[in-house]
Design a protein around this motif. Structure first.
Motif, PDB file in Angstrom:
ATOM      1  N   ARG A  46       0.840  -1.197   0.000  1.00 13.93           N
ATOM      2  CA  ARG A  46       0.000   0.000   0.000  1.00 13.93           C
ATOM      3  C   ARG A  46       0.878   1.252   0.000  1.00 13.93           C
ATOM      4  NH1 ARG A  46      -2.992   2.620   3.369  1.00 13.93           N
ATOM      5  NH2 ARG A  46      -1.894   1.757   5.174  1.00 13.93           N
ATOM      6  N   TRP A  47       1.888   1.265   0.876  1.00 14.95           N
ATOM      7  CA  TRP A  47       2.808   2.408   0.908  1.00 14.95           C
ATOM      8  C   TRP A  47       3.557   2.563  -0.417  1.00 14.95           C
ATOM      9  CZ3 TRP A  47       4.648   0.300   6.238  1.00 14.95           C
ATOM     10  CH2 TRP A  47       3.863   0.853   7.271  1.00 14.95           C
ATOM     11  N   GLY A  48       3.885   1.398  -1.005  1.00 21.59           N
ATOM     12  CA  GLY A  48       4.631   1.422  -2.276  1.00 21.59           C
ATOM     13  C   GLY A  48       3.888   2.167  -3.372  1.00 21.59           C
ATOM     14  N   GLY A  49       2.575   2.218  -3.263  1.00 21.93           N
ATOM     15  CA  GLY A  49       1.771   2.898  -4.278  1.00 21.93           C
ATOM     16  C   GLY A  49       1.570   4.371  -3.994  1.00 21.93           C
ATOM     17  N   LYS A  50       2.175   4.845  -2.903  1.00 23.10           N
ATOM     18  CA  LYS A  50       2.021   6.267  -2.555  1.00 23.10           C
ATOM     19  C   LYS A  50       3.358   6.979  -2.779  1.00 23.10           C
ATOM     20  CE  LYS A  50      -1.889   6.142   0.403  1.00 23.10           C
ATOM     21  NZ  LYS A  50      -2.384   4.923  -0.120  1.00 23.10           N
ATOM     22  N   PRO A  51       3.294   8.266  -3.047  1.00 22.59           N
ATOM     23  CA  PRO A  51       4.558   8.989  -3.276  1.00 22.59           C
ATOM     24  C   PRO A  51       5.325   9.227  -1.968  1.00 22.59           C
ATOM     25  CG  PRO A  51       2.688  10.478  -3.517  1.00 22.59           C
ATOM     26  CD  PRO A  51       2.114   9.130  -3.234  1.00 22.59           C
ATOM     27  N   LEU A  52       5.860   8.159  -1.395  1.00 22.79           N
ATOM     28  CA  LEU A  52       6.634   8.245  -0.158  1.00 22.79           C
ATOM     29  C   LEU A  52       8.097   7.932  -0.464  1.00 22.79           C
ATOM     30  CD1 LEU A  52       4.141   6.127   1.986  1.00 22.79           C
ATOM     31  CD2 LEU A  52       4.504   8.608   2.209  1.00 22.79           C
ATOM     32  N   PRO A  53       9.038   8.553   0.254  1.00 28.30           N
ATOM     33  CA  PRO A  53      10.462   8.335  -0.069  1.00 28.30           C
ATOM     34  C   PRO A  53      11.015   7.058   0.553  1.00 28.30           C
ATOM     35  CG  PRO A  53      10.261   9.972   1.674  1.00 28.30           C
ATOM     36  CD  PRO A  53       8.853   9.586   1.296  1.00 28.30           C
ATOM     37  N   LEU A  54      10.405   5.896   0.217  1.00 25.56           N
ATOM     38  CA  LEU A  54      10.825   4.617   0.789  1.00 25.56           C
ATOM     39  C   LEU A  54      12.204   4.235   0.271  1.00 25.56           C
ATOM     40  CD1 LEU A  54       7.469   2.748   0.082  1.00 25.56           C
ATOM     41  CD2 LEU A  54       8.175   3.744   2.270  1.00 25.56           C
ATOM     42  N   SER A  55      13.062   3.712   1.144  1.00 26.71           N
ATOM     43  CA  SER A  55      14.391   3.311   0.676  1.00 26.71           C
ATOM     44  C   SER A  55      14.843   2.002   1.297  1.00 26.71           C
ATOM     45  CB  SER A  55      15.412   4.404   0.986  1.00 26.71           C
ATOM     46  OG  SER A  55      15.603   4.496   2.383  1.00 26.71           O
ATOM     47  N   GLY A  56      13.936   1.306   1.980  1.00 23.64           N
ATOM     48  CA  GLY A  56      14.304   0.009   2.528  1.00 23.64           C
ATOM     49  C   GLY A  56      13.179  -0.515   3.398  1.00 23.64           C
ATOM     50  N   SER A  57      13.062  -1.848   3.457  1.00 23.28           N
ATOM     51  CA  SER A  57      12.057  -2.427   4.338  1.00 23.28           C
ATOM     52  C   SER A  57      12.513  -3.821   4.711  1.00 23.28           C
ATOM     53  CB  SER A  57      10.695  -2.485   3.639  1.00 23.28           C
ATOM     54  OG  SER A  57      10.798  -3.209   2.426  1.00 23.28           O
ATOM     55  N   ALA A  58      12.142  -4.238   5.915  1.00 20.72           N
ATOM     56  CA  ALA A  58      12.470  -5.598   6.354  1.00 20.72           C
ATOM     57  C   ALA A  58      11.464  -6.000   7.417  1.00 20.72           C
ATOM     58  CB  ALA A  58      13.878  -5.648   6.927  1.00 20.72           C
ATOM     59  N   TRP A  59      11.050  -7.254   7.329  1.00 21.72           N
ATOM     60  CA  TRP A  59      10.164  -7.804   8.365  1.00 21.72           C
ATOM     61  C   TRP A  59      10.758  -9.116   8.845  1.00 21.72           C
ATOM     62  CZ3 TRP A  59       7.920 -12.466   9.143  1.00 21.72           C
ATOM     63  CH2 TRP A  59       6.938 -12.553  10.167  1.00 21.72           C
ATOM     64  N   ALA A  60      10.805  -9.295  10.149  1.00 21.60           N
ATOM     65  CA  ALA A  60      11.185 -10.586  10.730  1.00 21.60           C
ATOM     66  C   ALA A  60      10.581 -10.654  12.115  1.00 21.60           C
ATOM     67  CB  ALA A  60      12.702 -10.726  10.810  1.00 21.60           C
ATOM     68  N   ASP A  61      10.072 -11.819  12.453  1.00 16.73           N
ATOM     69  CA  ASP A  61       9.640 -12.090  13.820  1.00 16.73           C
ATOM     70  C   ASP A  61       8.679 -11.028  14.378  1.00 16.73           C
ATOM     71  OD1 ASP A  61       9.635 -13.752  15.948  1.00 16.73           O
ATOM     72  OD2 ASP A  61      11.457 -12.957  16.876  1.00 16.73           O
ATOM     73  N   GLY A  62       7.702 -10.636  13.566  1.00 20.90           N
ATOM     74  CA  GLY A  62       6.674  -9.722  14.062  1.00 20.90           C
ATOM     75  C   GLY A  62       7.023  -8.245  14.047  1.00 20.90           C
ATOM     76  N   GLU A  63       8.223  -7.928  13.604  1.00 24.50           N
ATOM     77  CA  GLU A  63       8.625  -6.515  13.560  1.00 24.50           C
ATOM     78  C   GLU A  63       8.875  -6.080  12.118  1.00 24.50           C
ATOM     79  OE1 GLU A  63      11.260  -4.933  17.168  1.00 24.50           O
ATOM     80  OE2 GLU A  63      12.125  -6.647  16.119  1.00 24.50           O
ATOM     81  N   LEU A  64       8.285  -4.940  11.762  1.00 24.09           N
ATOM     82  CA  LEU A  64       8.504  -4.387  10.422  1.00 24.09           C
ATOM     83  C   LEU A  64       9.311  -3.089  10.536  1.00 24.09           C
ATOM     84  CD1 LEU A  64       7.906  -4.165   7.334  1.00 24.09           C
ATOM     85  CD2 LEU A  64       5.813  -2.951   7.953  1.00 24.09           C
ATOM     86  N   PHE A  65      10.362  -2.973   9.742  1.00 23.27           N
ATOM     87  CA  PHE A  65      11.171  -1.760   9.716  1.00 23.27           C
ATOM     88  C   PHE A  65      11.087  -1.136   8.329  1.00 23.27           C
ATOM     89  CE2 PHE A  65      12.941  -4.624  12.848  1.00 23.27           C
ATOM     90  CZ  PHE A  65      13.070  -3.804  13.965  1.00 23.27           C
ATOM     91  N   VAL A  66      10.870   0.147   8.290  1.00 22.64           N
ATOM     92  CA  VAL A  66      10.793   0.847   7.008  1.00 22.64           C
ATOM     93  C   VAL A  66      11.736   2.040   7.058  1.00 22.64           C
ATOM     94  CG1 VAL A  66       9.298   2.083   5.395  1.00 22.64           C
ATOM     95  CG2 VAL A  66       8.391   0.150   6.673  1.00 22.64           C
ATOM     96  N   ARG A  67      12.579   2.152   6.047  1.00 24.62           N
ATOM     97  CA  ARG A  67      13.505   3.282   5.989  1.00 24.62           C
ATOM     98  C   ARG A  67      13.021   4.298   4.960  1.00 24.62           C
ATOM     99  NH1 ARG A  67      19.589   1.951   4.321  1.00 24.62           N
ATOM    100  NH2 ARG A  67      18.493   1.540   2.373  1.00 24.62           N
ATOM    101  N   LEU A  68      13.161   5.563   5.304  1.00 27.30           N
ATOM    102  CA  LEU A  68      12.810   6.672   4.408  1.00 27.30           C
ATOM    103  C   LEU A  68      14.075   7.481   4.156  1.00 27.30           C
ATOM    104  CD1 LEU A  68       9.709   7.802   6.487  1.00 27.30           C
ATOM    105  CD2 LEU A  68       9.629   6.478   4.369  1.00 27.30           C
TER     106      LEU A  68
END
Lengths: 367, 494
Positions: A194-216
């Protein structure tokens, strides 16, 4: 051709006439990756051929010799406020730029910035006849001839020795922030898409063991407003840097545990929306997810045939990224190719390396 | 110059039509010259050739069947999209089938969540963005011909556009290409994932000018539409100052969404046509675009303005509305038709150079204008170093086309000499095939030919384009000589 390049050419011609094969090796940081080496191949030390040939920051292009240490190149770019946007993993202190291109591996920024191949502008290659050939160039746009230089990314040295490569560079972002969320896997995949379809400055993402990290990353204002829109908990900058570094270099706990348990590590490259049940039904074990959902790592001892079938069903492919030599040899490190595509691979190999001198069997047994 | 293949052999034609009529409906098979005439050239109309047969398949099964018949009868095949290409890549063959993919124009699926669209090759570039607009997405590469050109043609040419410095070329925005080999075998390059297994054949196929496979389906990546975009227009009293300003923008760590330059003759031609409000006294104008969130754009426009002022801009205007921004761009996007209004004919070049050599190239072009007695306005994708000098000529004046081609050849060879390339985005096709002999060595050209044969063993897809034979290079007399030694010195040269 320089003196050293002529020596390489001689080595190749000698190997052809003696019917020997060569193992192109920079620093050996990715010896673990791909099909195991042929036992009898003589090592061609590509790391000896190093140095920056040309760098003009305002042209956004750097040209280096294949044996140049990646760390040296990155330090040079850093000093000029630039970077390699695809964040290549090193997997060792002395990893070379030629090895980086040949392995074709990209890091956390790949989903939004592109992969190694997207930044290769040109290359000089020593082919299997000992001839130095140039493809592409040192300019941003070039459609003269077939785009051979991009295809060197991920070729694992099977087409020739990379003498020089020209790469597109990128300015380093002004601001960066990492957000942390607690989501189960399916929800994480949904949010990332969903975020990928928005004009957001995403530069990394990772999910493991219930935790999601998103870098901008980007302009101060863009990072700030995106953080506000997305919510989550902002991570401390130092910790965030350690996290992304551990993902890039696979020192993250997920990879460490997999290595400790001696489990095969599968790299599943799938559409970012691939539903989790298709993959989980085929394999037991832990998962780590990157690239907005398009890259899924499994540490799993499940039957390789089932793993490959699940990846195929999901619309992607599965690489046995880390495993014993025996396992990689017996089932193949890389996903099998469609017969028509495999035939093109064999003929391309012959075009570049008619005597089969370079890295035989490294990518697939027959090339 | 216009005849590249033999005259149509009517017995052969009857044979091929007979076989194809068994697999295609009547309206999908053209062979009378009044019907095939519209296909005799693409956007490079200086080269014309009537095809022996035109086939217009509607689906993959028909494409495959046509290819199998052509393979069996040993008929060469030239694929064509909208025919907007500028290098003669879709120039037909008098003994071949022209395979038009124009009827395959359906968007098969568009998934806003995964941000991908699966489309047939005849879908227009702009139609993808139009369909994606409802979801706040678009297809990023925007060649100036985007309202007409097809995605299949974009794949063949690796098309760019005015925004590719930031958003990439076709190769950076396509995930997967499905198609058929010359023998009619189904193949897939890339995948629905971000990468595929094995060698990156997708990278080779994109930009291969229809010589390796026939594209029948393309999966493209869609990009979120930026919240807003604003365009800075800066005037300079000197072309080299404008060129240096481009370097200063990049040096400041800014990657503009678009960065274009036009020289005075170009702005004057365009202004009469679109009334964009360009500064007609400026020696050159730069268009520099920023996109993103409103706050981000405000920050970036401020930085752009400061850099351009420091670089010596004599005037700066910033678009204050979407309408004004479109007006700034309208002139640039209409540069070719505008030039078409002031001259009976024009010839567009496409060399790319390292940006720092811009001044040198522009001085060289000015000298060529005098040498050949022809005018040459310049529009320039400044951010990418991609030049489009437009030589103005009149084909009705004896020898003007010849002078134009000699002018263009000199400029392209100069582009190579300064470390650039003969084509940034328009392709080699038939137009620049001689300059390939200058840019590449005989060994490199030999490898290209072997690469083609790895995909197309009988050399049946779009032969005689893109990659010259050594024979042709020898005739052209510009054989690339490395280290003073002619390679393959014992080869007959005719």
């Amino acid at each position: 051709m320089s003196h050293l390049e002529q020596q390489f050419a001689e080595t190749v011609r000698d190997a052809v006439s003696a019917r020997r094969t060569l193992r192109i090796r920079g620093s050996g940081s990715k010896d673990f990756y791909g099909q195991p080496w042929a036992q009898d191949a003589a090592v061609l030390d590509a790391g000896s051929h190093h140095g920056v040939v040309d760098y003009e920051p305002t042209e956004l292009v750097v040209t280096v010799r294949g044996g140049t240490p990646l760390a040296e190149l990155e330090a040079l770019l850093h000093d000029n406020g630039q970077m390699l946007a695809f964040e290549p993993p090193h997997f060792g202190p002395a990893t070379t730029v030629g090895g980086m291109v040949a392995a074709g591996l990209s890091g956390p920024r790949r989903a939004t910035a592109g992969a190694v191949r997207d930044y290769v502008l040109g290359a000089r290659l020593l082919d299997g006849r000992g001839a130095a050939l140039s493809f592409g160039g040192r300019v941003m746009k070039n459609v003269a001839g077939y785009d051979v230089s991009r295809a060197l990314a991920g070729s694992l040295g099977t087409l020739g020795l990379i003498l020089e490569v020209s790469l597109k560079t990128q300015p380093r972002p002004v601001a960066e922030a990492t957000l942390r969320f607690e989501f189960p896997e399916a929800r994480a995949i949904e949010e990332l898409n969903r975020w990928g379809g928005k004009p957001l400055p995403l530069s990394g993402s990772a999910w493991a063991d219930g935790e999601l990290f998103v870098r901008l990353s980007g302009a101060q204002a863009a990072v700030l407003s995106a953080s506000e829109k997305m919510g989550g908990e902002k991570m401390n900058d130092g910790e965030a840097r350690v996290l992304w570094q551990s993902l890039r270099e696979q020192t993250h706990e997920f990879f460490a545990v997999a290595a400790k348990d001696g489990l095969p590590l599968w790299r599943m490259s799938v559409p970012s929306i691939a539903p989790i049940d298709v993959l989980h039904s085929a394999m037991a074990g832990n998962t780590l997810l990157e690239w907005g959902g398009a890259l899924r790592w499994f540490a799993s001892a499940s039957a390789p045939a089932r793993v490959r079938e699940a990846a195929h069903k999901a619309g992607g492919h599965a690489t046995l990224f880390r495993g014993t030599d025996d396992l990689r040899q017996s089932i193949g490190a890389f996903h099998p190719l469609q017969p028509a595509i495999a035939a093109i691979h064999r003929k391309l190999k012959t075009a570049f390396d008619p005597h089969g001198v370079f890295n035989p069997g490294r990518l697939y047994p027959e090339i | 110059m216009s005849t590249l293949s033999p005259k149509i052999d009517f017995l052969r034609q009857a044979d091929v039509v007979g076989r194809l009529s068994a697999i295609l409906p009547d309206d999908a098979l053209l062979y009378r010259s009044e019907d095939t005439r519209p296909y005799e050239c693409d956007g490079l109309s200086a080269y014309r050739q009537l095809p022996m047969v035109v086939a217009l398949p509607r689906d993959e099964a028909e494409v495959q069947a046509v290819l199998k018949v052509c393979h069996e009868l040993r008929v060469p095949v030239v694929a064509r999209g909208a025919g907007t290409g500028l290098s003669g890549g879709a120039l037909p063959m008098g003994d071949g089938v022209l395979l038009s993919l124009a009827r395959m124009k359906r968007i098969l699926s568009l998934d806003p969540l995964s941000r991908t669209a699966r489309v047939q090759p005849g879908v227009r570039n702009a139609a993808i963005s139009e369909a994606a607009a409802a979801y706040g997405l678009y297809y990023a590469p925007d060649p100036s011909s985007q309202i007409a050109c097809t995605i299949g043609g974009n794949v063949a040419e690796n098309s760019g556009g005015v925004h590719c410095l930031k958003y990439g070329l076709t190769v950076n925005n396509v995930l997967r290409v499905r198609g058929f080999t010359a023998e009619g075998e189904a193949v897939e390059f890339g995948s629905e994932a971000l990468d595929g297994a094995g060698l990156d054949l997708l990278a080779i196929v994109i930009g291969s000018e229809g010589m390796l496979a026939v594209t029948t389906e393309v999966t493209v990546k869609l990009t979120p539409v930026p919240e807003i975009a604003r365009c800075v227009m800066a005037s300079f009293d000197d072309v080299e100052k404008a060129g240096n300003a481009v370097a200063s923008v990049i040096a400041a760590g800014i990657i503009p969404a678009g960065l274009e330059m036009m020289d005075k003759p170009a702005t004057q031609a365009v202004e009469q046509f679109v009334h964009a409000g360009y500064d007609l006294d400026a020696a050159a104008i730069l268009l520099c675009e920023s996109d993103g969130t409103p706050a981000e754009v405000e920050e970036e426009v401020g930085r752009m303005r400061a850099v351009l002022e420091a670089a010596g801009a004599t005037a700066i205007r910033v678009s204050n509305s979407e309408a004004e921004r479109m007006k700034f761009w309208a002139g640039r996007k209409a540069a070719f038709p505008a030039v078409g209004r002031i001259s009976p004919d024009y010839y567009c070049m496409d060399g790319t150079i390292p940006r720092k050599r811009l001044g040198e190239i522009l001085r060289f072009i000015a000298a060529m204008e005098i040498k050949y007695g022809l005018r040459c306005p310049n529009v320039f994708h400044a951010g990418d170093g991609n030049l489009h000098p437009l030589i103005l000529f009149d084909a009705n004046i004896p020898d003007e086309l010849e002078r134009t081609e000699a002018f263009a050849a000199e400029v392209l060879e100069k582009c190579i000499a300064v470390g650039g390339t003969i084509t940034g985005e328009h392709g080699v096709g038939i137009e620049k095939i001689n300059q390939m002999c200058v840019q590449f060595s005989p060994e490199e050209l030999a490898l290209f030919r072997e690469l083609k044969l790895a995909f197309d063993p009988d050399g049946r897809l779009n032969p005689s384009k893109n990659i010259p034979t050594l024979h042709r290079c020898a005739e052209y007399g510009r054989m690339h000589v490395k280290g003073g030694v002619l390679p393959y010195a014992d080869l007959p040269r005719f």
